[in-house]
Design a protein around this motif. Sequence first.
Motif, PDB file in Angstrom:
ATOM      1  N   LEU A 169      13.164  43.599 -28.001  1.00  0.00           N
ATOM      2  CA  LEU A 169      12.968  43.227 -26.657  1.00  0.00           C
ATOM      3  C   LEU A 169      12.166  42.031 -26.436  1.00  0.00           C
ATOM      4  O   LEU A 169      12.413  40.821 -25.662  1.00  0.00           O
ATOM      5  N   LEU A 170      10.856  42.053 -26.953  1.00  0.00           N
ATOM      6  CA  LEU A 170      10.160  40.921 -26.937  1.00  0.00           C
ATOM      7  C   LEU A 170      10.535  39.684 -27.719  1.00  0.00           C
ATOM      8  O   LEU A 170      10.726  38.444 -27.275  1.00  0.00           O
ATOM      9  N   ALA A 171      11.229  39.720 -28.865  1.00  0.00           N
ATOM     10  CA  ALA A 171      12.082  38.818 -29.467  1.00  0.00           C
ATOM     11  C   ALA A 171      12.960  38.097 -28.748  1.00  0.00           C
ATOM     12  O   ALA A 171      13.030  36.786 -28.591  1.00  0.00           O
ATOM     13  N   LEU A 172      13.870  38.830 -28.088  1.00  0.00           N
ATOM     14  CA  LEU A 172      14.727  38.457 -27.188  1.00  0.00           C
ATOM     15  C   LEU A 172      14.162  37.662 -26.045  1.00  0.00           C
ATOM     16  O   LEU A 172      14.750  36.537 -25.749  1.00  0.00           O
ATOM     17  N   ALA A 173      13.254  38.081 -25.440  1.00  0.00           N
ATOM     18  CA  ALA A 173      12.467  37.269 -24.448  1.00  0.00           C
ATOM     19  C   ALA A 173      11.944  36.123 -24.797  1.00  0.00           C
ATOM     20  O   ALA A 173      12.119  35.174 -24.314  1.00  0.00           O
ATOM     21  N   LEU A 174      11.497  36.009 -25.893  1.00  0.00           N
ATOM     22  CA  LEU A 174      10.815  34.617 -26.615  1.00  0.00           C
ATOM     23  C   LEU A 174      11.931  33.647 -26.778  1.00  0.00           C
ATOM     24  O   LEU A 174      11.922  32.380 -26.504  1.00  0.00           O
ATOM     25  N   VAL A 175      12.887  34.157 -27.492  1.00  0.00           N
ATOM     26  CA  VAL A 175      14.193  33.247 -27.728  1.00  0.00           C
ATOM     27  C   VAL A 175      14.780  32.737 -26.358  1.00  0.00           C
ATOM     28  O   VAL A 175      15.055  31.463 -26.252  1.00  0.00           O
ATOM     29  N   LEU A 176      15.088  33.625 -25.528  1.00  0.00           N
ATOM     30  CA  LEU A 176      16.005  33.223 -24.360  1.00  0.00           C
ATOM     31  C   LEU A 176      14.620  32.312 -23.590  1.00  0.00           C
ATOM     32  O   LEU A 176      15.047  31.209 -22.633  1.00  0.00           O
ATOM     33  N   ALA A 177      13.552  32.522 -23.435  1.00  0.00           N
ATOM     34  CA  ALA A 177      12.496  31.613 -23.008  1.00  0.00           C
ATOM     35  C   ALA A 177      12.603  30.317 -23.559  1.00  0.00           C
ATOM     36  O   ALA A 177      12.392  29.163 -22.825  1.00  0.00           O
TER      37      ALA A 177
ATOM     38  N   LEU B  42       8.628  28.568 -28.900  1.00  0.00           N
ATOM     39  CA  LEU B  42       8.938  30.096 -28.297  1.00  0.00           C
ATOM     40  C   LEU B  42      10.289  30.467 -29.170  1.00  0.00           C
ATOM     41  O   LEU B  42      10.276  31.773 -29.704  1.00  0.00           O
ATOM     42  N   VAL B  43      11.094  29.695 -29.720  1.00  0.00           N
ATOM     43  CA  VAL B  43      12.242  30.171 -30.517  1.00  0.00           C
ATOM     44  C   VAL B  43      11.488  30.684 -31.922  1.00  0.00           C
ATOM     45  O   VAL B  43      12.183  31.742 -32.245  1.00  0.00           O
ATOM     46  N   VAL B  44      10.955  29.727 -32.522  1.00  0.00           N
ATOM     47  CA  VAL B  44      10.615  30.199 -33.783  1.00  0.00           C
ATOM     48  C   VAL B  44       9.669  31.455 -33.699  1.00  0.00           C
ATOM     49  O   VAL B  44      10.151  32.261 -34.875  1.00  0.00           O
ATOM     50  N   THR B  45       8.881  31.554 -32.879  1.00  0.00           N
ATOM     51  CA  THR B  45       8.336  33.003 -32.618  1.00  0.00           C
ATOM     52  C   THR B  45       9.245  34.056 -32.427  1.00  0.00           C
ATOM     53  O   THR B  45       9.010  35.127 -33.032  1.00  0.00           O
ATOM     54  N   GLY B  46       9.995  33.840 -31.389  1.00  0.00           N
ATOM     55  CA  GLY B  46      10.850  35.019 -31.113  1.00  0.00           C
ATOM     56  C   GLY B  46      11.968  35.111 -32.371  1.00  0.00           C
ATOM     57  O   GLY B  46      12.044  36.536 -32.800  1.00  0.00           O
ATOM     58  N   VAL B  47      12.186  34.369 -33.180  1.00  0.00           N
ATOM     59  CA  VAL B  47      13.206  34.508 -34.530  1.00  0.00           C
ATOM     60  C   VAL B  47      12.151  35.447 -35.400  1.00  0.00           C
ATOM     61  O   VAL B  47      12.864  36.366 -35.943  1.00  0.00           O
ATOM     62  N   ILE B  48      10.958  34.983 -35.591  1.00  0.00           N
ATOM     63  CA  ILE B  48      10.240  35.752 -36.467  1.00  0.00           C
ATOM     64  C   ILE B  48       9.847  36.991 -36.108  1.00  0.00           C
ATOM     65  O   ILE B  48       9.973  38.055 -36.888  1.00  0.00           O
TER      66      ILE B  48
END
Length: 188
Positions: free
Chosen positions: A71-79, A173-179
């Motif tokens: 959920l957090l990863a999705l939030a980060l990638v979408l952000a 945000l995207v890199v952090t979300g993917v990781i």
Amino acid sequence: MDALMAALVLGAICQAGDKTPWLAAILADRFRSPALVIAAAGVALAGNYALGVVAASWITPLLTPEARQLLLALALVLAGLSTTLRSRTPDRLSGWRLGAVATSVLGLAIMIVGDRMQFIVLGLAARSELPWLAAVGGTLGALSVVAPAAVIGERRWLALPQPAIRIASALVLVVTGVIAGLNAVRLL
């Protein structure tokens, strides 16, 4: 404690590429009171991020730890993806005749409802033992960008390299979300 620090950093990154500081700068110029607009932004940000924590308290019992991380990863990638979109000028609220305080609090609160950081606060709160720290950190992080915007005003805020700021924010945000997503599914 990790929710506090993560939300603080992510709050600053999200707001750097958002319209909230721009509206704060507009309102500070209009009302000639940066301190009032900063206080109004603090109220609006805290209230909206508290809603993210409330939502997290409802859904957290339904999720496994891996699902919370996803959920957090999705939030980060979408952000990150939404940060790349070009920002339109926010409504200047010039027709609002509610006074400086009400216009600032309500205008900023309406703009913040459903913003990218509210979803990230939800994700951070869902995986934290002290979920309210996500709202505190998000508020402080967002204020670290909104306050200077209100102080310098719209003209100087727009003089900053906005496209570069949005791209840098999006990449982080995207890199952090993917990781985070790869960690959640144990691929990293």
